[in-house]
Structures are given as C-alpha cells and as structure tokens.
Design a protein around this motif. Structure first.
Motif, mmCIF file in Angstrom:
data_model
loop_
_atom_site.group_PDB
_atom_site.id
_atom_site.type_symbol
_atom_site.label_atom_id
_atom_site.label_comp_id
_atom_site.label_asym_id
_atom_site.label_seq_id
_atom_site.Cartn_x
_atom_site.Cartn_y
_atom_site.Cartn_z
ATOM 1 N N GLN A 158 5.774 -0.970 -2.717
ATOM 2 C CA GLN A 158 4.518 -1.334 -3.696
ATOM 3 C C GLN A 158 4.319 -2.535 -3.880
ATOM 4 O O GLN A 158 5.226 -3.752 -4.128
ATOM 5 N N GLU B 203 -5.194 1.232 -2.428
ATOM 6 C CA GLU B 203 -5.180 1.148 -3.951
ATOM 7 C C GLU B 203 -5.585 2.549 -4.678
ATOM 8 O O GLU B 203 -6.643 3.003 -4.406
ATOM 9 N N ILE C 34 -0.817 -0.329 -5.907
ATOM 10 C CA ILE C 34 -1.354 -0.855 -4.674
ATOM 11 C C ILE C 34 0.018 -0.655 -3.704
ATOM 12 O O ILE C 34 1.135 -1.212 -4.321
ATOM 13 N N ARG D 177 1.715 -3.719 -6.147
ATOM 14 C CA ARG D 177 1.342 -3.670 -7.724
ATOM 15 C C ARG D 177 1.394 -2.490 -8.239
ATOM 16 O O ARG D 177 1.106 -1.455 -7.629
ATOM 17 N N ARG E 132 -9.997 -4.817 0.851
ATOM 18 C CA ARG E 132 -9.960 -3.496 0.859
ATOM 19 C C ARG E 132 -11.436 -3.006 0.455
ATOM 20 O O ARG E 132 -12.313 -3.664 0.115
ATOM 21 N N GLU F 104 -3.120 -0.622 3.328
ATOM 22 C CA GLU F 104 -2.942 -0.865 2.129
ATOM 23 C C GLU F 104 -3.973 0.151 1.171
ATOM 24 O O GLU F 104 -5.153 0.161 1.582
ATOM 25 N N ARG G 102 -8.820 4.368 -4.970
ATOM 26 C CA ARG G 102 -9.719 3.641 -5.134
ATOM 27 C C ARG G 102 -10.353 3.070 -3.891
ATOM 28 O O ARG G 102 -11.501 2.602 -3.862
#
Length: 70
Positions: free
Chosen positions: A68, A26, A32, A70, A3, A24, A12
C-alpha cells in the motif's frame, strides 16, 4: 508514477512502469497499491477490459505481491 484515469466503479486510475513491471492502482476509496512483477500483457488487459474491477479481481489481486502506497 503517472496514472491514467479509468472508467470503473471501483478503480479510479491505473499506472504502469514497464521497466520495473510495477502496476499501480488507485481505488475510488482513495487507497493506492503497487503490484510487483506484473507483465505488460496483464496491464494491457486491464486497460482494455470492459469491467476493470472484474479483470483486477480475476487476474491481479492476490496473484502479485503488493504494497500500500496510500
């Protein structure tokens, strides 16, 4: 997935796998999520957007299947 950190109050970092068309994201909260079937131009638009959060909400959230991580 690797990432890239981005400047955003909500997001982020962002990763993208062109072969599987998986985006993906975050979030600053630590969550994430992976979004399936995202075209490369949508990923590029997110990375170029002045407001990553606004672009995400307008062009990605609830438009692509997500899970999802995380």
């Amino acid at each position: 997935m690797n990432r890239t950190p981005v400047r955003s109050s909500n997001i982020r970092a962002v990763g993208y796998d062109q072969e599987s068309r998986t985006l993906e994201v975050e979030f600053q909260s630590g969550g994430i999520y992976q979004y399936s079937g995202v075209p490369v131009n949508v990923h590029e638009g997110l990375m170029r957007a002045a407001s990553k959060g606004e672009y995400f909400h307008d062009h990605i959230k609830e438009r692509y299947p997500c899970r999802q991580v995380r």
